[in-house]
Design an enzyme around this catalytic site. Structure first.
Site, PDB file in Angstrom:
ATOM      1  N   LYS A 277     -21.170  78.105  34.678  1.00 57.15           N
ATOM      2  CA  LYS A 277     -22.575  77.719  34.915  1.00 57.15           C
ATOM      3  C   LYS A 277     -22.667  76.690  36.039  1.00 57.15           C
ATOM      4  O   LYS A 277     -23.469  76.824  36.951  1.00 57.15           O
ATOM      5  CB  LYS A 277     -23.197  77.092  33.654  1.00 57.15           C
TER       6      LYS A 277
ATOM      7  N   ARG B 256     -16.462  73.500  20.803  1.00 58.76           N
ATOM      8  CA  ARG B 256     -17.613  73.731  21.693  1.00 58.76           C
ATOM      9  C   ARG B 256     -18.005  75.213  21.686  1.00 58.76           C
ATOM     10  O   ARG B 256     -19.181  75.546  21.750  1.00 58.76           O
ATOM     11  CB  ARG B 256     -17.277  73.272  23.111  1.00 58.76           C
TER      12      ARG B 256
ATOM     13  N   ARG C  74     -11.385  66.677  31.971  1.00 56.90           N
ATOM     14  CA  ARG C  74     -12.480  66.093  31.180  1.00 56.90           C
ATOM     15  C   ARG C  74     -12.034  65.824  29.745  1.00 56.90           C
ATOM     16  O   ARG C  74     -11.276  66.608  29.182  1.00 56.90           O
ATOM     17  CB  ARG C  74     -13.663  67.070  31.171  1.00 56.90           C
TER      18      ARG C  74
ATOM     19  N   ARG D 146     -30.155  74.298  25.242  1.00 58.47           N
ATOM     20  CA  ARG D 146     -28.962  74.683  24.504  1.00 58.47           C
ATOM     21  C   ARG D 146     -29.284  74.984  23.058  1.00 58.47           C
ATOM     22  O   ARG D 146     -28.390  75.336  22.305  1.00 58.47           O
ATOM     23  CB  ARG D 146     -28.000  73.510  24.530  1.00 58.47           C
TER      24      ARG D 146
ATOM     25  N   ARG E  68      -9.274  73.256  34.499  1.00 49.21           N
ATOM     26  CA  ARG E  68     -10.352  72.606  35.259  1.00 49.21           C
ATOM     27  C   ARG E  68     -10.001  71.153  35.554  1.00 49.21           C
ATOM     28  O   ARG E  68      -9.463  70.451  34.723  1.00 49.21           O
ATOM     29  CB  ARG E  68     -11.660  72.635  34.468  1.00 49.21           C
TER      30      ARG E  68
HETATM   31  P1  AP5 Z   1     -17.562  75.455  35.282  1.00 45.17           P
HETATM   32  O1  AP5 Z   1     -18.431  75.951  36.384  1.00 45.17           O
HETATM   33  O2  AP5 Z   1     -17.213  74.016  35.280  1.00 45.17           O
HETATM   34  O3  AP5 Z   1     -18.147  75.938  33.867  1.00 45.17           O
HETATM   35  P2  AP5 Z   1     -19.404  75.475  33.037  1.00 45.17           P
HETATM   36  O4  AP5 Z   1     -20.018  76.706  32.483  1.00 45.17           O
HETATM   37  O5  AP5 Z   1     -20.248  74.550  33.823  1.00 45.17           O
HETATM   38  O6  AP5 Z   1     -18.611  74.726  31.863  1.00 45.17           O
HETATM   39  P3  AP5 Z   1     -18.910  73.324  31.176  1.00 45.17           P
HETATM   40  O7  AP5 Z   1     -17.659  72.970  30.421  1.00 45.17           O
HETATM   41  O8  AP5 Z   1     -19.414  72.337  32.146  1.00 45.17           O
HETATM   42  O9  AP5 Z   1     -19.986  73.745  30.187  1.00 45.17           O
HETATM   43  P4  AP5 Z   1     -20.437  73.047  28.949  1.00 45.17           P
HETATM   44  O10 AP5 Z   1     -21.656  73.808  28.719  1.00 45.17           O
HETATM   45  O11 AP5 Z   1     -19.486  73.035  27.820  1.00 45.17           O
HETATM   46  O12 AP5 Z   1     -20.485  71.518  29.398  1.00 45.17           O
HETATM   47  P5  AP5 Z   1     -21.671  70.556  29.812  1.00 45.17           P
HETATM   48  O13 AP5 Z   1     -21.199  69.627  30.820  1.00 45.17           O
HETATM   49  O14 AP5 Z   1     -22.897  71.352  30.066  1.00 45.17           O
HETATM   50  O15 AP5 Z   1     -16.228  76.335  35.296  1.00 45.17           O
HETATM   51  C1  AP5 Z   1     -15.177  76.095  34.381  1.00 45.17           C
HETATM   52  C2  AP5 Z   1     -13.809  76.233  35.090  1.00 45.17           C
HETATM   53  O16 AP5 Z   1     -13.609  77.574  35.480  1.00 45.17           O
HETATM   54  C3  AP5 Z   1     -13.702  75.400  36.377  1.00 45.17           C
HETATM   55  O17 AP5 Z   1     -12.403  74.929  36.524  1.00 45.17           O
HETATM   56  C4  AP5 Z   1     -14.051  76.398  37.482  1.00 45.17           C
HETATM   57  O18 AP5 Z   1     -13.451  76.028  38.687  1.00 45.17           O
HETATM   58  C5  AP5 Z   1     -13.490  77.700  36.905  1.00 45.17           C
HETATM   59  N1  AP5 Z   1     -14.272  78.882  37.291  1.00 45.17           N
HETATM   60  C6  AP5 Z   1     -15.627  78.958  37.434  1.00 45.17           C
HETATM   61  N2  AP5 Z   1     -15.990  80.222  37.775  1.00 45.17           N
HETATM   62  C7  AP5 Z   1     -14.848  80.941  37.818  1.00 45.17           C
HETATM   63  C8  AP5 Z   1     -14.549  82.327  38.078  1.00 45.17           C
HETATM   64  N3  AP5 Z   1     -15.530  83.212  38.366  1.00 45.17           N
HETATM   65  N4  AP5 Z   1     -13.258  82.710  38.013  1.00 45.17           N
HETATM   66  C9  AP5 Z   1     -12.277  81.832  37.720  1.00 45.17           C
HETATM   67  N5  AP5 Z   1     -12.481  80.528  37.462  1.00 45.17           N
HETATM   68  C10 AP5 Z   1     -13.737  80.079  37.507  1.00 45.17           C
HETATM   69  O19 AP5 Z   1     -21.894  69.794  28.424  1.00 45.17           O
HETATM   70  C11 AP5 Z   1     -20.903  68.917  27.917  1.00 45.17           C
HETATM   71  C12 AP5 Z   1     -21.375  68.314  26.616  1.00 45.17           C
HETATM   72  O20 AP5 Z   1     -22.569  67.536  26.835  1.00 45.17           O
HETATM   73  C13 AP5 Z   1     -21.765  69.305  25.511  1.00 45.17           C
HETATM   74  O21 AP5 Z   1     -20.640  69.726  24.761  1.00 45.17           O
HETATM   75  C14 AP5 Z   1     -22.765  68.468  24.709  1.00 45.17           C
HETATM   76  O22 AP5 Z   1     -22.108  67.578  23.846  1.00 45.17           O
HETATM   77  C15 AP5 Z   1     -23.486  67.667  25.771  1.00 45.17           C
HETATM   78  N6  AP5 Z   1     -24.717  68.325  26.249  1.00 45.17           N
HETATM   79  C16 AP5 Z   1     -24.979  68.751  27.519  1.00 45.17           C
HETATM   80  N7  AP5 Z   1     -26.195  69.337  27.602  1.00 45.17           N
HETATM   81  C17 AP5 Z   1     -26.730  69.281  26.348  1.00 45.17           C
HETATM   82  C18 AP5 Z   1     -27.948  69.738  25.782  1.00 45.17           C
HETATM   83  N8  AP5 Z   1     -28.859  70.394  26.516  1.00 45.17           N
HETATM   84  N9  AP5 Z   1     -28.155  69.515  24.449  1.00 45.17           N
HETATM   85  C19 AP5 Z   1     -27.244  68.873  23.699  1.00 45.17           C
HETATM   86  N10 AP5 Z   1     -26.063  68.426  24.167  1.00 45.17           N
HETATM   87  C20 AP5 Z   1     -25.799  68.629  25.486  1.00 45.17           C
HETATM   88 MG    MG Z   2     -20.686  72.461  33.678  1.00 44.42          MG
END
Ligand code: AP5
Ligand code: MG
Length: 213
Positions: A13, A171, A160, A88, A127
């Site tokens: 994402k 997660r 991270r 979410r 990552r």
């Molecule tokens: P990346 O692009 O970083 O993936 P992502 O989908 O952004 O993954 P996140 O871990 O950031 O998602 P998340 O939803 O768990 O975390 P968030 O920060 O939102 O890609 C992942 C890896 O793969 C990278 O190394 C990248 O280089 C690689 N990659 C990407 N595309 C690729 C491809 N096509 N092929 C190969 N490799 C590839 O949330 C973190 C925490 O915050 C949550 O757990 C929660 O506690 C809290 N939080 C955030 N938002 C909310 C909300 N709205 N409500 C409640 N809690 C929330």
């Molecule tokens: Mg992310």
């Protein structure tokens, strides 16, 4: 242009949202990045959010919704935005729908970046994120030019806190229980589009551009 990125943790994402933001000139808004910036600056919000994030749980809706609504009310969002990691939960989605309805507005597309669970844990352990600017890399798929150093700002790259395998599994469970229902929610609104997130990141982006036009 108002776009929501849906998908499991690690689906890509953030990677795709940054590319969309750059191509279309709209801000990329990640609630996870906002929380992590607050943790880094040791704000009250950051300390509260960290309790949940370190266990792979969701931060409570009350906290998250307020932050998001404040952010999208800023001037730079006038022409749209890409939301990454929000909504979410169904209640979060409803708050956003209602807030936009009051402005006679609506989300244009919810893009689901689809990646099976088996691929996720592998991706997360590879990552690396920049401590300073938040740029993300992958040790195999998108390596930095110099090991552990950010190409963009020269700062250190780290794993991270919530990317440890046991937290990733939690997660994923939280994703299936609380976030996946949004796929139906946006399908019913007629704005869900699904892309195959297992493809190379450039190909995933091409598929998204075809949708957005
Ligand atoms: P990346 O692009 O970083 O993936 P992502 O989908 O952004 O993954 P996140 O871990 O950031 O998602 P998340 O939803 O768990 O975390 P968030 O920060 O939102 O890609 C992942 C890896 O793969 C990278 O190394 C990248 O280089 C690689 N990659 C990407 N595309 C690729 C491809 N096509 N092929 C190969 N490799 C590839 O949330 C973190 C925490 O915050 C949550 O757990 C929660 O506690 C809290 N939080 C955030 N938002 C909310 C909300 N709205 N409500 C409640 N809690 C929330
Ligand atoms: Mg992310």
């Amino acid at each position: 242009m108002k776009i929501i990125m849906l998908g499991a943790p690690g689906a890509g994402k953030g990677t795709q949202a940054k590319m969309i933001a750059e191509k279309y000139g709209v801000p990329h808004i990640s609630t996870g990045d906002i929380f992590r910036a607050n943790i880094k600056n040791q704000t009250e919000l950051g300390m509260e959010a960290k309790k949940y994030m370190d266990e792979g749980k969701l931060v409570p809706d009350e906290l998250t919704v307020k932050i998001l609504l404040d952010r999208v009310a800023k001037e730079d969002c006038a022409n749209g935005y890409v939301l990454d990691g929000f909504p979410r939960t169904i209640p979060q989605a409803e708050v956003l729908t209602e807030a936009l309805e009051k402005l006679n507005d609506a989300v244009d597309y919810a893009i689901d970046v689809d990646v099976p669970d088996e691929n996720i844990v592998k991706r997360m352990s590879g990552r690396r994120a920049c401590v300073n600017c938040g740029a993300t890399y992958h040790i195999v798929h998108i390596p930095p030019k110099t090991e552990n150093i950010c190409d963009k700002c020269g700062s250190e790259l780290i794993l991270r806190d919530d990317d440890k395998p046991e937290t990733v599994l939690n997660r994923l469970k939280v994703y299936h229980d609380q976030t996946q229902p949004l796929i139906d929610y946006y399908t019913q609104k007629g704005i869900l589009r699904t892309v195959d997130g297992t493809k190379d990141m450039k190909d995933v982006f091409e598929d998204i551009v075809k949708i957005l036009g």
